[in-house]
Design a protein around this motif. Structure first.
Motif, PDB file in Angstrom:
ATOM      1  N   SER A 135     -15.392  21.171 -82.650  1.00 55.61           N
ATOM      2  CA  SER A 135     -14.433  20.810 -83.695  1.00 55.61           C
ATOM      3  C   SER A 135     -15.126  20.028 -84.810  1.00 55.61           C
ATOM      4  N   VAL A 136     -16.068  19.172 -84.453  1.00 57.92           N
ATOM      5  CA  VAL A 136     -16.813  18.399 -85.454  1.00 57.92           C
ATOM      6  C   VAL A 136     -17.697  19.337 -86.263  1.00 57.92           C
ATOM      7  N   LYS A 137     -18.307  20.315 -85.605  1.00 58.52           N
ATOM      8  CA  LYS A 137     -19.141  21.292 -86.306  1.00 58.52           C
ATOM      9  C   LYS A 137     -18.315  22.047 -87.344  1.00 58.52           C
ATOM     10  N   ARG A 138     -17.111  22.474 -86.949  1.00 62.03           N
ATOM     11  CA  ARG A 138     -16.243  23.203 -87.871  1.00 62.03           C
ATOM     12  C   ARG A 138     -15.874  22.341 -89.072  1.00 62.03           C
ATOM     13  N   LYS A 139     -15.546  21.077 -88.820  1.00 57.22           N
ATOM     14  CA  LYS A 139     -15.166  20.176 -89.915  1.00 57.22           C
ATOM     15  C   LYS A 139     -16.331  19.961 -90.875  1.00 57.22           C
ATOM     16  N   LYS A 140     -17.531  19.793 -90.336  1.00 60.53           N
ATOM     17  CA  LYS A 140     -18.707  19.602 -91.189  1.00 60.53           C
ATOM     18  C   LYS A 140     -18.979  20.853 -92.019  1.00 60.53           C
ATOM     19  N   LYS A 141     -18.856  22.011 -91.389  1.00 60.41           N
ATOM     20  CA  LYS A 141     -19.100  23.265 -92.081  1.00 60.41           C
ATOM     21  C   LYS A 141     -18.089  23.470 -93.214  1.00 60.41           C
ATOM     22  N   GLU A 142     -16.840  23.165 -92.943  1.00 58.35           N
ATOM     23  CA  GLU A 142     -15.797  23.292 -93.962  1.00 58.35           C
ATOM     24  C   GLU A 142     -16.032  22.296 -95.100  1.00 58.35           C
ATOM     25  N   ALA A 143     -16.420  21.070 -94.777  1.00 51.08           N
ATOM     26  CA  ALA A 143     -16.697  20.062 -95.800  1.00 51.08           C
ATOM     27  C   ALA A 143     -17.860  20.509 -96.685  1.00 51.08           C
TER      28      ALA A 143
END
Length: 71
Positions: free
Chosen positions: A42-50
């Motif tokens: 979930s953190v990876k997805r958030k970083k990628k989206e940011a």
């Protein structure tokens, strides 16, 4: 794996500088830092989206600046 062949008579500092540049280009240090600690999906997805949003905003700002410069 990054490799630099040292020419005969080449100073160590010059070879080290070339090696550091090669390591930087290959992304070895950034990969090691990224893998240093576990990151939840979930953190990876958030970083990628940011990162995607940052790039998009930057692209929009550049296009707006170009449009303003044309006027």
């Amino acid at each position: 794996m990054s490799e630099v062949i040292v020419a005969e008579g080449e100073p160590f500092e010059v070879a080290l500088k070339r090696f550091n540049k090669r390591v930087q280009q290959d992304g070895i240090l950034s990969e090691a830092r990224r893998r240093e600690h576990y990151e939840k999906p979930s953190v990876k997805r958030k970083k990628k989206e940011a990162a995607r949003l940052r790039k998009l905003r930057k692209k929009q700002l550049r296009s707006e600046a170009r449009a303003a410069a044309r006027r």
